[in-house]
Scaffold this active site. Structure first.
Site, PDB file in Angstrom:
ATOM      1  CD1 TRP A  99       4.315   4.687   1.443  1.00 44.75           C
ATOM      2  CD2 TRP A  99       4.239   2.949   0.032  1.00 44.75           C
ATOM      3  NE1 TRP A  99       4.473   3.540   2.174  1.00 44.75           N
ATOM      4  CE2 TRP A  99       4.431   2.456   1.345  1.00 44.75           C
ATOM      5  CE3 TRP A  99       4.171   2.034  -1.009  1.00 44.75           C
ATOM      6  CZ2 TRP A  99       4.546   1.093   1.632  1.00 44.75           C
ATOM      7  CZ3 TRP A  99       4.280   0.676  -0.733  1.00 44.75           C
ATOM      8  CH2 TRP A  99       4.470   0.219   0.577  1.00 44.75           C
ATOM      9  CG  ASP A 145      -1.284   5.381  -2.668  1.00 40.90           C
ATOM     10  OD1 ASP A 145      -2.219   4.998  -1.923  1.00 40.90           O
ATOM     11  OD2 ASP A 145      -0.139   4.893  -2.616  1.00 40.90           O
ATOM     12  CE  LYS A 192      -1.309   2.076   4.853  1.00 41.88           C
ATOM     13  NZ  LYS A 192      -0.254   1.470   5.622  1.00 41.88           N
TER      14      LYS A 192
END
Lengths: 360, 360
Positions: free
Chosen positions: B101, B172, B196
């Protein structure tokens, strides 16, 4: 106890779709999980998304050389996505300006170093008209001609598909898609926020002809890059899974109810009923030029605006909600998308008649 | 019949939240409409969104000089939004690269004419480590230092908040937000996809310090312009209303269950239980450096990969789903976000012990 909900969007959805979604919200297809909880890359959701796309393609008759993308950010994100994907700096692009949404699309395009040509501009009419067919000419070096077939705020709609010559026609169809048959092959690109006729907010469907792919600028955010999103089946990153699932349910509901031909007949009848009531009365007025009247969004004003608040209160009490007009137009607005049955429009017309009789 | 769902995202949600959403999906708060069907500008939804923000602020302790934005496009859209909002062409920006990511965030930043300095890069470890505290230095002319506190794929997590000096720290936090207390004031900007610990996919929360606003490039798509979105209370265009509603329900669920202190204790206990079982066995292995182990995503491999398929089949039969590891890492991955109770982790550990006893 459900009401008739005339919201312009997010808007009323088919009750059978909501009931199905509610019934399986904690256990989807016997999985012991909600559709909200499953990986977008798992086989169950991949099949769900593929079915939503396939059903939408069948319902709309999308030709094989078009890709269907499930993106985010609403139609507004595509106001940037379209120039970023279809142009290079210095290119010419053409726009028809018929309302607040097309004006926003024009404004965003101006950020991308383009020669933005507004080939017809209806602002002088306070956005109550569309240009007459054949009344404008499109520069043939333009990368595309952008227009808004139906303007949600003004309640203004094109009664024809503009002739762009060899220029790719691009349409923001947010508030008209799925309301009647549409010849997709006339377009280079059609896009639509889902929250009127296709589902909840948070999903934007882009239908793009393959030959327009492959030229995104390097500065395009990857989530707006049609070529990369297409190559990844719209799963370059996590899609809005619940919205895609609901779109699939709605596409099946359309198919089970006669498809777009039947929907178009229903919508024509609903619009005729409501405009007929407005026109038959001196108490109610629709400001839009007759040939440009929208089937989906019907603004109307009362002869005496001092009665607006009472009209809305009485409507609410009668189970007719979200009729207040957009702040820029005033008065009332009845949005009568696919999920609004003709019984709802009849109930509104009955209420309007009663209100006029007692208060006019 | 619900299962224990170890999906990395979209992920298991609290059952009371799903049950509440299901119970009011056709009639929200006695309105006769679904929350999916109401205008985002109507007073009911405006109150719903304001409550979601206020509750999230209380739960996280967000200081007053930070704005909370509800955006779309996932964290991936912010890989572009961050450089577009916080830099001018030619600026220097700094990144820590600890997984797939963060690598994607770096790649997207390179599109924006910046001097992108990767101040620590853990690719050589196959992303099984984080840099040691104090082992890297941040150019003090950088506009920001970006890092990924928890990498969902590698299962790698920072045990500390990086010291960026006077440079704005950008995180992030998609797969760690709300998992334990966090000192927001250490950050310039925190962003997180909701799917999530915060709700469904299709919503990205951005928490940004006010002094970082006001410098977006003119080429920023308006839906990614933090300043404009902040001025419009995230309603410059239609937000993903259902996701915002669910975020509010989840924030209340957190508050009702002891907040982030209690959640942190639960999550620590869950992680210790699972890593303890992996470490106690020669049959299971976690590849991650011990001090960098994630509380949220626990990858592990079996001594004999030929048994992977059997392990997964047996797990599924035992009501333990979505344990297959990411294709780039292999083996298994158990994601144990807030909604996973310790009973679910215990059930997994019991199954792992049984499987080893019978198959090793």
């Amino acid at each position: 106890m459900r009401v008739y909900n005339f919201s312009a969007g997010p808007a009323q959805l088919p009750l059978p779709v909501l009931e199905r979604a509610a019934s399986e919200l904690t256990d989807w297809s016997g999985s012991g999980m909600s559709v909200l909880e499953v990986s977008h890359r798992g086989k169950d959701f991949v099949a769900c998304a593929a079915d939503a796309e396939a059903t939408l393609r069948r319902v709309m008759g999308v030709p094989e050389d078009y890709r269907v993308l499930f993106l985010q950010g609403g139609a507004t994100a595509q106001f940037a996505g379209i120039p970023l994907n279809l142009t290079a700096p210095g290119d010419t692009v053409a726009y028809l300006n018929t309302g607040q949404w097309s004006a926003k699309a024009v404004e965003q395009a101006r950020a991308y170093d383009l020669d933005v040509v507004v080939v017809a501009d209806e602002a002088a009419s306070s956005y109550t008209t569309t240009p007459e067919e054949g009344s404008f000419s499109v520069p043939q070096d333009a990368r595309y001609l952008h227009y808004t077939p139906n303007e949600t705020i003004g309640g203004v709609e094109f009664g024809y598909v503009p002739d762009a010559g060899d220029v790719a026609l691009v349409a923001d169809a947010s508030s008209t898609i799925l309301s009647r048959p549409l010849d997709v092959s006339r377009y280079g690109l059609i896009y639509a926020g889902a929250q009127k006729n296709m589902g909840p907010s948070g999903l934007c469907v882009v239908i793009v002809r393959e030959d327009l792919l492959g030229r995104a600028r390097t500065t395009t955010p990857v989530v707006l890059d049609y070529t990369r999103m297409s190559a990844a089946d719209s799963m370059l990153n996590t899609p809005p899974t619940f919205a895609v699932y609901l779109l699939g349910l709605i596409a099946h509901w359309l198919e089970d109810n006669g498809g777009l031909e039947a929907m178009g007949e229903r919508n024509r009848a609903k619009a005729e009923l409501l405009y007929g009531a407005v026109d038959a009365s001196d108490f109610y007025t629709n400001p839009v030029q007759e040939r440009s009247r929208s089937w989906m969004n019907v603004p109307f004003t009362l002869a005496d605006p001092a009665l607006d608040a009472d009209f809305l209160l009485g409507a609410q009490a009668a189970g007719l909600t979200n009729l207040k007009g957009h702040r820029s137009v005033g008065g009332m607005r009845a949005s009568i998308y696919n999920a609004m049955p003709i019984e709802g429009v009849q109930a509104l017309v009955d209420y309007m008649t009663d209100f006029e009789a007692t208060r006019a």
